[in-house]
Design a protein around this motif. Structure first.
Motif, PDB file in Angstrom:
ATOM      1  N   ALA A   1       0.823  -1.221   0.000  1.00  0.00           N
ATOM      2  CA  ALA A   1       0.000   0.000   0.000  1.00  0.00           C
ATOM      3  C   ALA A   1       0.847   1.258   0.000  1.00  0.00           C
ATOM      4  O   ALA A   1       0.431   2.298  -0.540  1.00  0.00           O
ATOM      5  N   ASP A   2       2.012   1.164   0.575  1.00  0.00           N
ATOM      6  CA  ASP A   2       2.877   2.352   0.679  1.00  0.00           C
ATOM      7  C   ASP A   2       4.311   1.937   0.357  1.00  0.00           C
ATOM      8  O   ASP A   2       5.154   1.802   1.243  1.00  0.00           O
ATOM      9  N   PRO A   3       4.621   1.719  -0.922  1.00  0.00           N
ATOM     10  CA  PRO A   3       5.958   1.243  -1.281  1.00  0.00           C
ATOM     11  C   PRO A   3       7.018   2.314  -1.107  1.00  0.00           C
ATOM     12  O   PRO A   3       6.718   3.509  -1.149  1.00  0.00           O
ATOM     13  N   ALA A   4       8.253   1.838  -0.922  1.00  0.00           N
ATOM     14  CA  ALA A   4       9.403   2.748  -0.924  1.00  0.00           C
ATOM     15  C   ALA A   4       9.780   3.022  -2.374  1.00  0.00           C
ATOM     16  O   ALA A   4       9.798   2.106  -3.197  1.00  0.00           O
ATOM     17  N   VAL A   5      10.062   4.289  -2.670  1.00  0.00           N
ATOM     18  CA  VAL A   5      10.451   4.680  -4.024  1.00  0.00           C
ATOM     19  C   VAL A   5      11.872   5.218  -3.974  1.00  0.00           C
ATOM     20  O   VAL A   5      12.162   6.192  -3.257  1.00  0.00           O
ATOM     21  N   LEU A   6      12.774   4.578  -4.726  1.00  0.00           N
ATOM     22  CA  LEU A   6      14.193   4.931  -4.686  1.00  0.00           C
ATOM     23  C   LEU A   6      14.710   5.170  -6.096  1.00  0.00           C
ATOM     24  O   LEU A   6      14.329   4.454  -7.040  1.00  0.00           O
ATOM     25  N   PRO A   7      15.624   6.132  -6.257  1.00  0.00           N
ATOM     26  CA  PRO A   7      16.286   6.325  -7.548  1.00  0.00           C
ATOM     27  C   PRO A   7      17.234   5.161  -7.844  1.00  0.00           C
ATOM     28  O   PRO A   7      17.923   4.657  -6.950  1.00  0.00           O
ATOM     29  N   VAL A   8      17.260   4.735  -9.107  1.00  0.00           N
ATOM     30  CA  VAL A   8      18.172   3.676  -9.545  1.00  0.00           C
ATOM     31  C   VAL A   8      19.387   4.345 -10.179  1.00  0.00           C
ATOM     32  O   VAL A   8      19.260   5.062 -11.173  1.00  0.00           O
ATOM     33  N   VAL A   9      20.572   4.097  -9.595  1.00  0.00           N
ATOM     34  CA  VAL A   9      21.771   4.825 -10.032  1.00  0.00           C
ATOM     35  C   VAL A   9      22.666   4.001 -10.957  1.00  0.00           C
ATOM     36  O   VAL A   9      23.704   4.502 -11.394  1.00  0.00           O
ATOM     37  N   GLY A  10      22.290   2.767 -11.263  1.00  0.00           N
ATOM     38  CA  GLY A  10      23.125   1.986 -12.168  1.00  0.00           C
ATOM     39  C   GLY A  10      22.785   0.519 -12.137  1.00  0.00           C
ATOM     40  O   GLY A  10      21.886   0.081 -11.406  1.00  0.00           O
ATOM     41  N   ASP A  11      23.512  -0.233 -12.951  1.00  0.00           N
ATOM     42  CA  ASP A  11      23.367  -1.683 -13.019  1.00  0.00           C
ATOM     43  C   ASP A  11      24.685  -2.339 -12.616  1.00  0.00           C
ATOM     44  O   ASP A  11      25.763  -1.869 -13.004  1.00  0.00           O
ATOM     45  N   ILE A  12      24.575  -3.442 -11.867  1.00  0.00           N
ATOM     46  CA  ILE A  12      25.763  -4.214 -11.455  1.00  0.00           C
ATOM     47  C   ILE A  12      25.554  -5.643 -11.950  1.00  0.00           C
ATOM     48  O   ILE A  12      24.590  -6.310 -11.563  1.00  0.00           O
ATOM     49  N   VAL A  13      26.442  -6.101 -12.792  1.00  0.00           N
ATOM     50  CA  VAL A  13      26.313  -7.443 -13.365  1.00  0.00           C
ATOM     51  C   VAL A  13      27.407  -8.342 -12.808  1.00  0.00           C
ATOM     52  O   VAL A  13      28.409  -7.875 -12.264  1.00  0.00           O
ATOM     53  N   ALA A  14      27.218  -9.655 -12.957  1.00  0.00           N
ATOM     54  CA  ALA A  14      28.234 -10.622 -12.528  1.00  0.00           C
ATOM     55  C   ALA A  14      29.529 -10.355 -13.287  1.00  0.00           C
ATOM     56  O   ALA A  14      29.519 -10.156 -14.500  1.00  0.00           O
ATOM     57  N   GLY A  15      30.628 -10.316 -12.569  1.00  0.00           N
ATOM     58  CA  GLY A  15      31.920 -10.043 -13.177  1.00  0.00           C
ATOM     59  C   GLY A  15      32.268  -8.581 -13.242  1.00  0.00           C
ATOM     60  O   GLY A  15      33.356  -8.221 -13.725  1.00  0.00           O
ATOM     61  N   ASP A  16      31.384  -7.721 -12.773  1.00  0.00           N
ATOM     62  CA  ASP A  16      31.637  -6.274 -12.790  1.00  0.00           C
ATOM     63  C   ASP A  16      32.815  -5.958 -11.877  1.00  0.00           C
ATOM     64  O   ASP A  16      32.820  -6.296 -10.696  1.00  0.00           O
ATOM     65  N   THR A  17      33.839  -5.313 -12.423  1.00  0.00           N
ATOM     66  CA  THR A  17      35.041  -4.985 -11.638  1.00  0.00           C
ATOM     67  C   THR A  17      35.083  -3.524 -11.209  1.00  0.00           C
ATOM     68  O   THR A  17      36.019  -3.113 -10.534  1.00  0.00           O
ATOM     69  N   GLY A  18      34.042  -2.743 -11.570  1.00  0.00           N
ATOM     70  CA  GLY A  18      34.071  -1.312 -11.257  1.00  0.00           C
ATOM     71  C   GLY A  18      33.028  -0.897 -10.249  1.00  0.00           C
ATOM     72  O   GLY A  18      32.578   0.262 -10.254  1.00  0.00           O
ATOM     73  N   VAL A  19      32.616  -1.815  -9.388  1.00  0.00           N
ATOM     74  CA  VAL A  19      31.564  -1.511  -8.421  1.00  0.00           C
ATOM     75  C   VAL A  19      32.103  -0.579  -7.339  1.00  0.00           C
ATOM     76  O   VAL A  19      33.183  -0.802  -6.784  1.00  0.00           O
ATOM     77  N   SER A  20      31.353   0.464  -7.030  1.00  0.00           N
ATOM     78  CA  SER A  20      31.744   1.400  -5.964  1.00  0.00           C
ATOM     79  C   SER A  20      30.730   1.324  -4.843  1.00  0.00           C
ATOM     80  O   SER A  20      30.073   0.300  -4.657  1.00  0.00           O
ATOM     81  N   ALA A  21      30.557   2.400  -4.111  1.00  0.00           N
ATOM     82  CA  ALA A  21      29.691   2.395  -2.935  1.00  0.00           C
ATOM     83  C   ALA A  21      28.289   2.859  -3.298  1.00  0.00           C
ATOM     84  O   ALA A  21      28.054   3.509  -4.314  1.00  0.00           O
ATOM     85  N   LEU A  22      27.348   2.504  -2.444  1.00  0.00           N
ATOM     86  CA  LEU A  22      25.963   2.925  -2.596  1.00  0.00           C
ATOM     87  C   LEU A  22      25.569   3.740  -1.368  1.00  0.00           C
ATOM     88  O   LEU A  22      25.678   3.262  -0.238  1.00  0.00           O
ATOM     89  N   ARG A  23      25.108   4.966  -1.609  1.00  0.00           N
ATOM     90  CA  ARG A  23      24.728   5.817  -0.486  1.00  0.00           C
ATOM     91  C   ARG A  23      23.301   5.516  -0.049  1.00  0.00           C
ATOM     92  O   ARG A  23      22.481   5.061  -0.855  1.00  0.00           O
ATOM     93  N   PRO A  24      22.949   5.798   1.212  1.00  0.00           N
ATOM     94  CA  PRO A  24      21.558   5.665   1.652  1.00  0.00           C
ATOM     95  C   PRO A  24      20.639   6.505   0.780  1.00  0.00           C
ATOM     96  O   PRO A  24      21.001   7.573   0.284  1.00  0.00           O
TER      97      PRO A  24
END
Length: 401
Positions: free
Chosen positions: A67-90
């Motif tokens: 009834a009251d979902p959380a709505v969040l911005p999507v800042v990117g895609d992370i796939v298996a084997g991705d070597t450039g993953v950084s941090a995710l902020r709250p």
């Protein structure tokens, strides 16, 4: 006559463990590992997603409902084997695939089924605790743990585990190369026409298959006629490629028992009567350092002799305990008789019901009667001191492969 245990002790005291080999993984299938294999890094080596979904900070979706979902911005895609993953902020999320590394700061994964699957923003309709659908680094195997012990026969799961810790080669005890040959003027190859007095040769096919079941590599050699020169030539030819040689026929008291005639006094080969049925005439010894097992020609005698004497020897050559066939205790369904002073191996049918085993001896027990062996799944072992047992008696039963 010698006992079964005395003959087996001589064999096991004579065979040597095969020297180790360094093999590529797929070449090592079926061999026995000669070294422990450890994990140099934890498995998995990093925190990763167990689902296709969205990496989040769990606190950001703690109150999410349909009834009251959380709505969040999507800042990117992370796939298996991705070597450039950084941090995710709250307050942010990233789409993440199964097996992809978890970004720093994220502590939960929301399955895509709990969302609207959005690309720029995503609506998340359920909450998740910290650690949800995350595979933690080292949760399968911590760094330094032995993943496959020495002495393990390498099958598909073990080879997969060794590859998973980064090994492309292993040190193993190889599968013994065993040449199997039958002798006899009366023998003809299956598919050939038979003249009066001739039979189709079956022992070498049966025993070559038994070698494979025991972990070896079986080589069936063409039948050899009862001529001393041909038998001796066969032995010298096969010593080049064999870790062991198994023959059937020509070891009893007949006038044309040429295997016995050719090998008696050669190397350490000796011939004995063993207190067993079937399989009384036995021969064994080393020929130019190669173990030679000369088994009786009757098919059931040859097969029982293989399981009692050759199989433990092949295990010992691979660095394994020379164990007999797996044995269970079972209840006889019918009375049985046994010749005094001999260890008797009766063909039988083993069944399991309501938590216990029962076994029924085959009606035909002649050493030439292969039909009752083909339909059996067990050998009932009766000791030398047993002459008869009534129905309901407990007996030791060797389970056939």
């Amino acid at each position: 006559m010698r006992t079964v245990d005395e003959h087996l002790a001589e064999i096991l005291g004579s065979v040597a463990v095969l020297p180790p080999l360094d093999l590529a993984l797929l070449e090592a299938q079926g061999t026995v590992l000669a070294e422990p294999v450890s994990a140099p890094v934890p498995l998995p080596p990093f925190d990763n997603s167990a689902m296709d979904g969205y990496a989040v900070v769990a606190a950001d979706v703690a109150a999410a409902t349909e009834a009251d979902p959380a709505v969040l911005p999507v800042v990117g895609d992370i796939v298996a084997g991705d070597t450039g993953v950084s941090a995710l902020r709250p307050g942010l999320t990233a789409r993440i695939m199964t097996g992809a590394p978890l970004p720093a700061g994220a502590d939960a994964v929301i399955p895509v089924e709990w969302t609207d699957g959005g690309n720029a923003t995503v609506r998340i309709s359920r909450s998740a605790p910290s650690g949800h659908y995350i595979r933690r680094a080292g949760e399968d195997v911590p760094a330094g743990q032995v993943v496959v012990d020495a002495g393990t026969r390498l099958g598909a799961p073990q080879l997969g585990m060794i590859a998973a810790v980064g090994r492309s080669r292993v040190t193993v005890r190889p599968r013994p190369r065993v040449v199997v040959v039958s002798t006899g003027d009366e023998l003809r190859e299956p598919g050939e026409p038979l003249a009066p007095g001739q039979i189709w040769e079956s022992n070498s096919y049966m025993l070559t298959a038994a070698v494979v079941e025991a972990g070896g590599v079986g080589y069936r050699q063409a039948t050899v006629e009862d001529e001393s020169a041909k038998v001796l030539e066969m032995f010298h030819d096969q010593l080049v490629r064999a870790d062991a040689i198994v023959t059937t026929g020509g070891v009893s008291m007949g006038t044309r028992d040429v295997v016995k005639e050719v090998l008696a006094g050669t190397g350490t080969v000796g011939f004995h009567k063993v207190r067993m049925r079937p399989g009384k005439p036995q021969g064994f010894g080393l020929l130019e350092g190669v173990p030679v097992f000369t088994l009786p020609g009757n098919p059931v005698s040859a097969y029982v002799s293989f399981q009692v004497f050759v199989r433990p020897a092949l295990r010992a050559m691979q660095g394994l305990a020379p164990d007999p066939l797996p044995t269970v205790s079972a209840v006889l369904t019918d009375a049985v008789k046994s010749p005094p002073g001999l260890r008797h191996y009766l063909r039988g049918l083993l069944s399991f019901s309501r938590g216990s085993y029962t076994v029924t001896a085959a009606h035909t027990q002649g050493s030439h009667q292969l039909g009752s062996l083909a339909s059996a799944n067990a050998l009932i072992e009766l000791g030398e001191d047993v002459e008869s047992l009534p129905a309901g008696s407990h007996v030791e039963v060797m389970r056939l492969p």
